[in-house]
Scaffold this active site. Structure first.
Site, PDB file in Angstrom:
ATOM      1  N   LYS A  12       0.850  -1.202   0.000  1.00 45.74           N
ATOM      2  CA  LYS A  12       0.000   0.000   0.000  1.00 45.74           C
ATOM      3  C   LYS A  12       0.880   1.244   0.000  1.00 45.74           C
ATOM      4  O   LYS A  12       0.628   2.196  -0.742  1.00 45.74           O
ATOM      5  CB  LYS A  12      -0.878   0.033   1.254  1.00 45.74           C
ATOM      6  CG  LYS A  12      -2.029  -0.944   1.277  1.00 45.74           C
ATOM      7  CD  LYS A  12      -2.847  -0.704   2.543  1.00 45.74           C
ATOM      8  CE  LYS A  12      -3.988  -1.657   2.688  1.00 45.74           C
ATOM      9  NZ  LYS A  12      -4.733  -1.450   3.945  1.00 45.74           N
ATOM     10  N   ASP A  68      -8.171   1.514   4.344  1.00 47.41           N
ATOM     11  CA  ASP A  68      -8.772   0.203   4.570  1.00 47.41           C
ATOM     12  C   ASP A  68      -9.428  -0.201   3.264  1.00 47.41           C
ATOM     13  O   ASP A  68     -10.171   0.573   2.664  1.00 47.41           O
ATOM     14  CB  ASP A  68      -9.802   0.213   5.697  1.00 47.41           C
ATOM     15  CG  ASP A  68     -10.049  -1.205   6.176  1.00 47.41           C
ATOM     16  OD1 ASP A  68      -9.137  -1.783   6.798  1.00 47.41           O
ATOM     17  OD2 ASP A  68     -11.131  -1.772   5.894  1.00 47.41           O
ATOM     18  N   TYR A 153      -5.217  -9.929  -3.862  1.00 45.89           N
ATOM     19  CA  TYR A 153      -6.077 -10.579  -4.858  1.00 45.89           C
ATOM     20  C   TYR A 153      -5.848 -10.072  -6.288  1.00 45.89           C
ATOM     21  O   TYR A 153      -6.650 -10.372  -7.177  1.00 45.89           O
ATOM     22  CB  TYR A 153      -7.554 -10.375  -4.465  1.00 45.89           C
ATOM     23  CG  TYR A 153      -7.850 -10.919  -3.084  1.00 45.89           C
ATOM     24  CD1 TYR A 153      -8.055 -12.283  -2.891  1.00 45.89           C
ATOM     25  CD2 TYR A 153      -7.887 -10.086  -1.968  1.00 45.89           C
ATOM     26  CE1 TYR A 153      -8.286 -12.798  -1.620  1.00 45.89           C
ATOM     27  CE2 TYR A 153      -8.129 -10.600  -0.698  1.00 45.89           C
ATOM     28  CZ  TYR A 153      -8.323 -11.945  -0.540  1.00 45.89           C
ATOM     29  OH  TYR A 153      -8.552 -12.458   0.712  1.00 45.89           O
TER      30      TYR A 153
HETATM   31  P1  ITT Z   1      -3.115  -2.534   7.125  1.00 45.35           P
HETATM   32  O1  ITT Z   1      -4.431  -2.806   7.844  1.00 45.35           O
HETATM   33  O2  ITT Z   1      -1.936  -2.590   8.022  1.00 45.35           O
HETATM   34  O3  ITT Z   1      -3.191  -1.277   6.291  1.00 45.35           O
HETATM   35  P2  ITT Z   1      -3.836  -4.889   5.574  1.00 45.35           P
HETATM   36  O4  ITT Z   1      -3.181  -5.629   4.450  1.00 45.35           O
HETATM   37  O5  ITT Z   1      -4.288  -5.684   6.768  1.00 45.35           O
HETATM   38  O6  ITT Z   1      -2.862  -3.713   6.045  1.00 45.35           O
HETATM   39  P3  ITT Z   1      -6.591  -4.162   5.099  1.00 45.35           P
HETATM   40  O7  ITT Z   1      -7.017  -4.509   6.483  1.00 45.35           O
HETATM   41  O8  ITT Z   1      -7.105  -2.889   4.486  1.00 45.35           O
HETATM   42  O9  ITT Z   1      -5.007  -4.061   4.977  1.00 45.35           O
HETATM   43  O10 ITT Z   1      -6.926  -5.384   4.184  1.00 45.35           O
HETATM   44  C1  ITT Z   1      -6.938  -5.210   2.837  1.00 45.35           C
HETATM   45  C2  ITT Z   1      -6.774  -6.533   2.141  1.00 45.35           C
HETATM   46  O11 ITT Z   1      -7.577  -6.496   0.961  1.00 45.35           O
HETATM   47  C3  ITT Z   1      -5.350  -6.699   1.696  1.00 45.35           C
HETATM   48  O12 ITT Z   1      -4.548  -7.375   2.625  1.00 45.35           O
HETATM   49  C4  ITT Z   1      -5.531  -7.466   0.394  1.00 45.35           C
HETATM   50  O13 ITT Z   1      -5.723  -8.800   0.670  1.00 45.35           O
HETATM   51  C5  ITT Z   1      -6.846  -6.910  -0.140  1.00 45.35           C
HETATM   52  N1  ITT Z   1      -6.568  -5.768  -1.019  1.00 45.35           N
HETATM   53  C6  ITT Z   1      -6.753  -4.450  -0.754  1.00 45.35           C
HETATM   54  N2  ITT Z   1      -6.317  -3.692  -1.760  1.00 45.35           N
HETATM   55  C7  ITT Z   1      -5.835  -4.534  -2.676  1.00 45.35           C
HETATM   56  C8  ITT Z   1      -5.215  -4.350  -3.925  1.00 45.35           C
HETATM   57  O14 ITT Z   1      -4.960  -3.160  -4.416  1.00 45.35           O
HETATM   58  N3  ITT Z   1      -4.842  -5.448  -4.607  1.00 45.35           N
HETATM   59  C9  ITT Z   1      -5.060  -6.674  -4.124  1.00 45.35           C
HETATM   60  N4  ITT Z   1      -5.614  -6.940  -2.946  1.00 45.35           N
HETATM   61  C10 ITT Z   1      -6.003  -5.877  -2.218  1.00 45.35           C
END
Ligand code: ITT
Length: 201
Positions: A12, A68, A153
Site C-alpha cells: 500500500k 482500509d 487478490y
Molecule cells: P493494514 O491494515 O496494516 O493497512 P492490511 O493488508 O491488513 O494492512 P486491510 O485490512 O485494508 O489491509 O486489508 C486489505 C486486504 O484487501 C489486503 O490485505 C488485500 O488482501 C486486499 N486488497 C486491498 N487492496 C488490494 C489491492 O490493491 N490489490 C489486491 N488486494 C487488495
C-alpha cells in the site's frame, strides 16, 4: 508535508507513493512504530480506516492517513469484503484465491462481477481535523490465478474493459485506475486545500 501512513502493508505504501502529487512525503508508520496494530473490528471499510487513522495519529502525535480496502464479490454477497485480509488468516494468498475460485466454479463470466474498494482517511490529532473518502474499481473475477505483480487478490481481478488481471497488467497500469488511485486522488486534493479548510472551521 510529511504524513505517516497507518499501515503495516508495504505494498500500500509503495502504491500511494506512486499516486501522491509532488510536495507530499508519505512514510510508513512501521518505520517508527514496531509491532503496533489496530484491532480492525469495524463492519465497514470506512469505520476501519477511521479507527486506524485516529488510533495511530494519537500514538504518533502527528498527521496520518489510513487505507482500509478489500475485494467485494457480488455473487458471494460482498465476501470477502472487510474480511479480505483476515479470512483464512494463516493461509497464503494463493490458498485464499484458490478457495474463492472454487466457490465460483461453473459461474459464468458475467456473473463473476466484483469490485475493489478503498476507504482513505486523514486525521490530524493536533487540531482534530478528520475526513474520509472512498474509491472503487469494478471488474470481474478471473477463472484462474494469473500474473505475479501487485499483491493480495490482484492475480484474480480483471478490471472492467480489460482482459488481463491486475497481476498481469502490472503496477503502472494498476496505479492509473485502481480503487486506491481514486480514493487517494480525492484525499490529496482535500489535503491541498487544508489551509482553507482550517480557516473556515
Ligand atoms: P493494514 O491494515 O496494516 O493497512 P492490511 O493488508 O491488513 O494492512 P486491510 O485490512 O485494508 O489491509 O486489508 C486489505 C486486504 O484487501 C489486503 O490485505 C488485500 O488482501 C486486499 N486488497 C486491498 N487492496 C488490494 C489491492 O490493491 N490489490 C489486491 N488486494 C487488495
Amino acid at each position: 508535508m510529511i504524513i505517516y501512513l497507518a499501515t503495516n502493508n508495504k505494498h500500500k505504501l509503495e502504491e500511494i507513493n506512486e499516486i501522491k502529487p509532488k510536495g507530499f512525503q508519505i512514510k510508513g508508520m512501521f518505520e517508527i512504530l514496531k509491532n503496533f496494530e489496530v484491532n480492525e473490528d469495524g463492519k465497514t471499510f470506512i469505520e476501519n480506516s477511521i479507527k486506524k487513522a485516529i488510533e495511530t495519529g494519537r500514538v504518533l502525535r502527528a498527521p496520518v492517513i489510513a487505507d482500509d480496502s478489500g475485494l467485494e464479490i457480488d455473487i458471494l454477497n460482498g465476501f470477502p469484503g472487510v474480511y479480505s485480509a483476515r479470512f483464512m488468516e494463516n493461509k497464503t494468498y494463493i490458498e485464499k484465491m484458490k478457495y474463492i475460485l472454487k466457490k465460483l466454479e461453473n459461474v459464468p463470466y458475467e456473473k463473476r462481477s466484483a469490485r475493489f474498494v478503498c476507504s482513505a482517511t486523514y486525521y490530524n490529532p493536533k487540531n482534530n481535523t478528520l475526513f474520509s473518502v472512498e474509491g472503487e474499481i469494478k471488474g470481474y473475477i478471473s477463472y484462474s490465478i494469473l500474473g505475479k505483480q501487485g499483491f493480495g487478490y490482484d492475480p484474480i481481478f480483471i478490471p472492467e474493459g480489460e482482459t488481463l488481471t491486475f497481476g498481469q497488467l502490472g503496477q503502472d497500469a494498476k496505479n492509473k485506475i485502481s480503487h486506491r488511485k481514486h480514493a487517494f486522488n480525492k484525499l490529496f486534493s482535500l489535503l491541498l486545500n487544508i489551509p482553507k479548510l482550517e480557516i473556515i472551521s
